[in-house]
Structures are given as structure tokens and as C-alpha cells.
Design a protein around this motif. Sequence first.
Motif, short mmCIF file in Angstrom:
data_model
loop_
_atom_site.label_atom_id
_atom_site.label_comp_id
_atom_site.label_asym_id
_atom_site.label_seq_id
_atom_site.Cartn_x
_atom_site.Cartn_y
_atom_site.Cartn_z
N ILE A 178 42.59 -7.97 -22.63
CA ILE A 178 42.16 -6.76 -21.92
C ILE A 178 40.70 -6.88 -21.51
O ILE A 178 40.30 -6.51 -20.40
N LEU A 179 39.88 -7.49 -22.38
CA LEU A 179 38.47 -7.66 -22.02
C LEU A 179 38.31 -8.62 -20.86
O LEU A 179 37.46 -8.41 -19.98
N ILE A 180 39.15 -9.67 -20.82
CA ILE A 180 39.06 -10.61 -19.69
C ILE A 180 39.46 -9.89 -18.40
O ILE A 180 38.79 -10.04 -17.36
N ALA A 181 40.53 -9.07 -18.46
CA ALA A 181 40.95 -8.33 -17.27
C ALA A 181 39.83 -7.43 -16.78
O ALA A 181 39.51 -7.39 -15.58
N SER A 182 39.20 -6.74 -17.72
CA SER A 182 38.12 -5.83 -17.36
C SER A 182 36.93 -6.60 -16.79
O SER A 182 36.32 -6.19 -15.79
N LEU A 183 36.62 -7.74 -17.41
CA LEU A 183 35.50 -8.57 -16.93
C LEU A 183 35.74 -9.01 -15.50
O LEU A 183 34.85 -8.92 -14.65
N LEU A 184 36.98 -9.47 -15.22
CA LEU A 184 37.30 -9.93 -13.86
C LEU A 184 37.14 -8.80 -12.86
O LEU A 184 36.47 -8.95 -11.82
N SER A 185 37.72 -7.63 -13.16
CA SER A 185 37.72 -6.58 -12.15
C SER A 185 36.31 -6.03 -11.95
O SER A 185 35.89 -5.79 -10.82
N TRP A 186 35.56 -5.86 -13.04
CA TRP A 186 34.21 -5.31 -12.86
C TRP A 186 33.28 -6.27 -12.17
O TRP A 186 32.44 -5.88 -11.38
N SER A 187 33.45 -7.58 -12.46
CA SER A 187 32.58 -8.54 -11.80
C SER A 187 32.84 -8.52 -10.30
O SER A 187 31.92 -8.69 -9.50
N TRP A 188 34.11 -8.30 -9.90
CA TRP A 188 34.42 -8.20 -8.49
C TRP A 188 33.83 -6.93 -7.88
O TRP A 188 33.19 -6.94 -6.84
N LEU A 189 34.00 -5.81 -8.59
CA LEU A 189 33.61 -4.53 -8.00
C LEU A 189 32.10 -4.37 -7.90
O LEU A 189 31.60 -3.79 -6.95
N GLN A 190 31.37 -4.88 -8.89
CA GLN A 190 29.94 -4.62 -8.93
C GLN A 190 29.12 -5.76 -8.38
O GLN A 190 27.90 -5.68 -8.34
N ASP A 191 29.79 -6.85 -7.99
CA ASP A 191 29.07 -8.00 -7.46
C ASP A 191 28.06 -8.59 -8.42
O ASP A 191 27.07 -9.16 -8.02
N ARG A 192 28.28 -8.38 -9.70
CA ARG A 192 27.46 -9.11 -10.66
C ARG A 192 28.31 -9.29 -11.91
O ARG A 192 29.28 -8.57 -12.11
N VAL A 193 27.93 -10.28 -12.70
CA VAL A 193 28.73 -10.53 -13.88
C VAL A 193 28.51 -9.40 -14.87
O VAL A 193 27.37 -9.10 -15.23
N PHE A 194 29.60 -8.78 -15.25
CA PHE A 194 29.51 -7.63 -16.12
C PHE A 194 29.70 -8.11 -17.54
O PHE A 194 30.71 -8.72 -17.85
N ILE A 195 28.75 -7.83 -18.40
CA ILE A 195 28.72 -8.56 -19.65
C ILE A 195 29.04 -7.67 -20.85
O ILE A 195 29.19 -8.14 -21.95
N HIS A 196 29.22 -6.37 -20.61
CA HIS A 196 29.53 -5.47 -21.72
C HIS A 196 30.73 -5.93 -22.52
O HIS A 196 30.77 -5.81 -23.74
N GLU A 197 31.74 -6.47 -21.80
CA GLU A 197 32.96 -6.91 -22.47
C GLU A 197 32.67 -7.99 -23.48
O GLU A 197 33.26 -8.03 -24.56
N LEU A 198 31.73 -8.87 -23.10
CA LEU A 198 31.40 -9.97 -23.99
C LEU A 198 30.82 -9.43 -25.30
O LEU A 198 31.17 -9.88 -26.38
N VAL A 199 29.96 -8.44 -25.17
CA VAL A 199 29.34 -7.86 -26.37
C VAL A 199 30.41 -7.19 -27.24
O VAL A 199 30.45 -7.37 -28.45
N ILE A 200 31.31 -6.42 -26.59
CA ILE A 200 32.37 -5.77 -27.34
C ILE A 200 33.26 -6.82 -28.00
O ILE A 200 33.63 -6.70 -29.18
N GLY A 201 33.58 -7.88 -27.24
CA GLY A 201 34.44 -8.93 -27.77
C GLY A 201 33.83 -9.60 -28.99
O GLY A 201 34.50 -9.78 -30.01
N ILE A 202 32.54 -9.94 -28.90
CA ILE A 202 31.88 -10.59 -30.03
C ILE A 202 31.83 -9.63 -31.22
O ILE A 202 32.05 -10.03 -32.37
N CYS A 203 31.58 -8.35 -30.91
CA CYS A 203 31.52 -7.34 -31.97
C CYS A 203 32.86 -7.27 -32.72
O CYS A 203 32.90 -7.32 -33.95
#
Lengths: 162, 116, 92
Positions: B57-82
Motif C-alpha cells: 500500500i505504501l508503494i502504491a501511495s508513493l507511486l501515485s503521489w510522486s506522479w501527482l505532485q511532481d516530486r518524490v513523496f517521501i512520507h511513505e518511506l518514513v511510515i514504512g521504516i517506522c
Amino acid sequence: MTRLFPHPLLTLALTLMWLMLTRFSLGHLLLGAAVAILAGLAFARLEPQPPRLRAIWPLIRLAAVVSVDILRSNWAVALRMLHDGGARPRRSGFVAIPLRLRDPVGLALLALVVAAIPGTVWIDYDPGTGVLLLHVFELQDAEALRAEICARYETRLLEAFG
Amino acid sequence: MSAPETMPWWIALPVAAFLLLGSTLTLLGALGLVRLKSFYDRLHAPALGTSWGAAAILIASLLSWSWLQDRVFIHELVIGICVMVTTPVTMMLLGRAALHRDRQDAPPPARETAQD
Amino acid sequence: MTTLLWFALSYAQIALALAACLAALRILLGPRAQDRVLALEALYVATMLLFIVTGMRMGTPFLFEAALVIAVAGFVSTVSAAKFLLRGEVIE
């Protein structure tokens, strides 16, 4: 320098995380660095000696092996959730594994690996004897499992941390 | 409001696939939590949700947000590591607590029989 | 293609809500305290993922902050509950 940054990697990672969570600006860089330095100093009070990493390559190979294993056992355990108690009855049980690994950071990484793989749970570790007690969801051969954990994960952690 | 309409198919397809995979795994984990008979078996069930369920789910969110915001969205990574770092601590403590309580209650240590 | 995405988002929301309900059922059923703590862990993970999927659907990144808070609060609560089961006191 080392007095201000007792854990340079931790400080750097925290600063980067701060910048990623906010928008990049000079103010956030300063604030994040200040928080990270304070956290590093606080962590040095808790944990006197920083971890000594001898080699980074074994850790990268370990990450690759573990991600494949996570996929495989996810599949196996998910199938078991659907048809439990079917034609082939499942046996679960405890397995004791004597470990050679003693480094606390290495053990913490091993705990992470064991917990990330569905089907194995870390129950107990005795620091005196170095025996790890695992609970295994689908136990077929305890001896094979012991050998597999040692060969796949422990040797790489031993190479990395000694 | 939202923007998933503008997404091209080559990014919508993996996002949908990861969403289906992740939510199904989490649901199976919760199902196992209810269905399995003994506590130590149930201890394995949430690992489905916290390993590949959360990751997909975090990968899906990362993909879609990176597309929508035109920048790499990194919140997912922090949540994933947490999630990845905190789950072992909880599981280890729970396992030890259960073993401790079982040893206190019943003289023979818990084996693979149900200890309910 | 967008209908596929909407279908996947709806399916994910329903599945995660169902997962949270099943975890809540295990909290109610028990039978012992460690079962309830374990189910609490599963409940907060499912809720956190549900927040992320809802944020994707609504197009607001703010639900991530909520998901992060749920992750941290859930971790602290389950660890302190497990610690309590282990020793009968949270801080030694």
C-alpha cells in the motif's frame, strides 16, 4: 568533533528525514540539524559505544535475500490463513537456535529480519548462553530451519559486525 | 480535489495492483487473527499486514503521489521504516509476555497446543 | 483506466475496514490479555493503512500526518501494554 557528533550516521539520517518531511529551506536545515545533534547527544548517553560496522556489502546482500524470503513466506502463510486445518494438518512449534552472533546491533537486525518474515516470531533470547527461541508457524524440520537461519542470515550479519 | 483521473494507464495499473495486493494481505492477516486456534499461531497473523501488506500500500501511495505532485513523496518511506522497526519490538515483548504468563499459569511450558 | 483505479481504491478501503473490524472482534473475544494486545496492534496497522488509502482517494496529503501519528501512538500503546503483561509494571 566526535564530542558533538557521537553518532554521525544517526545525526545525518535524522537531518535528512527532517528535510524530507518538510519543504527544503535554510531554516528547516538549521532546525533539523539542531534536533538531530541533540538526539545524537541524547543517544550517546543511552548507548556509550557506537556500533562498529566492518563491511556494508553483506548487509546489502542480506537485504536482497530477506526481501525474496518475505515474498515467499507471505504467500505461504496467506494460503494457510485461507485453508487452515485442511488436508495437510499444520504443526507449529518452538525452535531453539544457538547463535554465534553477539553484537547487539547485529542481533537487533536479526530480530528485524525474523519479525519481517511472516511465519517466524522471535520469542526469547538468552544473552548468557546465546540461545534464541523462535516460534514457527509451519514447522516441518527444526534442524533444517536452524541451518537455514544460520546460513542465510547469521553468517552475513557476522561478516558485517563480527 | 482529486486527481487520479489524470493518471496515465502505465502508472494507474501498478498502483491498482499494489493496492489490491496490500489490502488483501492485511485482510487475510486479520482473518487469521480471528480463525487460528492458539495464541502463538495468532502471533504470526499480523505479520502479513505489517510486512507486505503495508509495503504494497505504501508503494502504491508513493507511486501515485510522486506522479501527482511532481516530486518524490517521501512520507511513505518514513511510515514504512517506522512500522518495520517498531513491529519486532512489539512482537518480541508480546511473545515473551505470553511465555512468561503461560509458565506462571501452567507448570508444563506452552507447546503447540492451545493455551486459551 | 480510472475506473480500475476507483475500483481498486474502493476495494482496498472495504478490505482494510473489514480487517479493522476483525481485529476489533478479536479484542472483544479475548480470551486472554495478550490476545487483546496483539489484536490492538493489528487494529492500528489496518487503521493506518486505511487512512493512507483514504488520503489517496481524497487527494489530500494531510492524512499522512494522521497515519504517522497513529503509527507512533499505536506502537507506544502496544509496547507499554506488552511490558505491563511481562512484569506488571511499565517503567522499572
